[in-house]
Design an enzyme around this catalytic site. Sequence first.
Site, PDB file in Angstrom:
ATOM      1  CG  PHE A 165       5.208   1.234   6.982  1.00  9.01           C
ATOM      2  CD1 PHE A 165       6.228   1.809   6.236  1.00  9.01           C
ATOM      3  CD2 PHE A 165       4.458   2.063   7.796  1.00  9.01           C
ATOM      4  CE1 PHE A 165       6.494   3.170   6.313  1.00  9.01           C
ATOM      5  CE2 PHE A 165       4.707   3.431   7.879  1.00  9.01           C
ATOM      6  CZ  PHE A 165       5.743   3.987   7.129  1.00  9.01           C
ATOM      7  CG  HIS A 166       0.285  -2.354   4.964  1.00  6.02           C
ATOM      8  ND1 HIS A 166      -0.876  -1.619   4.766  1.00  6.02           N
ATOM      9  CD2 HIS A 166       0.613  -2.169   6.269  1.00  6.02           C
ATOM     10  CE1 HIS A 166      -1.217  -1.023   5.892  1.00  6.02           C
ATOM     11  NE2 HIS A 166      -0.326  -1.336   6.818  1.00  6.02           N
ATOM     12  N   PRO A 167       4.177  -4.716   2.908  1.00  6.23           N
ATOM     13  CG  PRO A 167       6.430  -5.210   3.333  1.00  6.23           C
ATOM     14  CD  PRO A 167       5.309  -4.323   3.786  1.00  6.23           C
ATOM     15  CG  HIS A 183      -1.983  -0.987   1.239  1.00  8.70           C
ATOM     16  ND1 HIS A 183      -2.289  -1.767   2.334  1.00  8.70           N
ATOM     17  CD2 HIS A 183      -2.841  -1.360   0.264  1.00  8.70           C
ATOM     18  CE1 HIS A 183      -3.301  -2.560   2.036  1.00  8.70           C
ATOM     19  NE2 HIS A 183      -3.646  -2.336   0.789  1.00  8.70           N
TER      20      HIS A 183
END
Length: 536
Positions: free
Chosen positions: A472-474, A293
């Site tokens: 910070f949503h890999p 995101h």
Amino acid sequence: MASYDYIIIGAGSAGCVLAERLSASGRHRVLVLEAGARDRSPWVRLPLGYGKTFFHPRLNWRYHSAPEAGLGGRSDYWPRGKVVGGSSSINALVWARGLPNDFDDWAAAGATGWDWDAARRTFEAMETRVAADGRREGTGPLHVQDVSDQVHRVTRHFFAGVAEAGLPRTDDCNGAEAEGATTYRITTRNGLRHSAARAYLSPALKRPNVTLRTGVTVGRIGFDGRRATHVELRANGRAETLHAGREIILSAGAVTSPRLLQLSGIGPAALLRGHGIDVRADMPHVGGNLQDHLGLNYFFRATEPTLNDDLRPFWGKAKAALRYALTRRGPLALSVNQCGGLFRSDPAQPHPDQQIYFNPVSYSTTPSGTRNVVNPDPFPGFIIGYQPTRPTSRGRIDIASADPDDAPRIRSNALSTEEDRAAVIAGGRLCRRIMQTPALQGLVDRALEPDLRTLDGEAILEDFRARCGTVFHPVGTCRMGADQGASVVDPRLRLHGFEGLRVVDASVFPNITSGNTNAPTMMVAHRAADLILEAA
């Protein structure tokens, strides 16, 4: 050579869950290997302390992406947890399951058995949901707290503005009606961060059959033919080899799990040979399918006091600290992401396509990217921000060398599709629509440039390219699926073509979920434990 039934690589959000569930019967010896430190820092335990861990060199890997064409050639900062609990120990605490269609899409993409019905049952088994008045629902290990009685009073303007914009409201984005403005549920217990480490690993470590080792660098996974049998690591300057009798479970996260497979000879053959690594299996999808995101904040000076007034002056910090010490309540017990929600930018959208955050605080962002939420701006301020929920751009994470200590090469390929660029404009217009309501116009003293309220679609996209960053949503770099030609692990999370090795973390997501990703990551691990124990 030391031997265990299960070796879990990574004590992050997924690894902590696995350690507790695989050891619960007492029959299996479980070893958890973690590169980072124990989670004893007060900044980890204090909910608002994540403002301090954002750049903390002992608790955060502090990665950076390669320069991105879609971001105007900028490199993006990628914090990841370098501590027991992983990113659940340094994140902003928001607990968002995702939308039902996210998981139904997983199943449709080949992840059989991972539809919404299965995910929902798992979430319910994991959670103890605590209402604002203390009532509890569920008996799961993880406490999910309703803090609607503690959020800053300035948030009332956001809810009023959403209503004036004709947008829905919901009591809980994890409930039956997920769409709409809400106060975010957070993972706290008695005013302290309730990370995966506290909820799952701490109880597990009381058992004699669980061992945790920290400060360990795993170099590679070893094989006997097609079966994973051992882990080669370095600790305190010494090399060791540890044997797993049943399975090795790779739970190092979406950044490091694909790298460890590549270091072990499993990945794109040309990449591996280029770094002098013998190719055990040419699997080009290892490291691919990267999704994340991207988000952007807009900053405003406010016409009434916000958290800035409470936390900027020394006396305000002291007052908040005293309140927290006596009651475990107040701003230090919360996330700055106090409210927001999932929304459709257009009623024609079949599902919510935007996630919004409204934070009753503002903080300066330095040229280096530092964001110190513990030391806000010296004036009343607030933030509205957004992220498109289901980006279609796909990137890669790969090793940069054969040295496991070298940082990865992260290429998100941000904003590379027309769909993503259109979603950015739609999200900006949605925030602009909310900010132009009387309720929020009355809260604005002035905008800190750029003023969202004056931007057209082209300017929204240009500004997003210039200032946005990862939220910070890999996920997705060891994609789950039935087709070995298009995925890395099967629906039971076993590495295609091998035995004794599974991947269990956010890297297995076929598609990114529509909200914060810590909840679905822990859900994957909770359910994966059932699959592993069935095999045992």
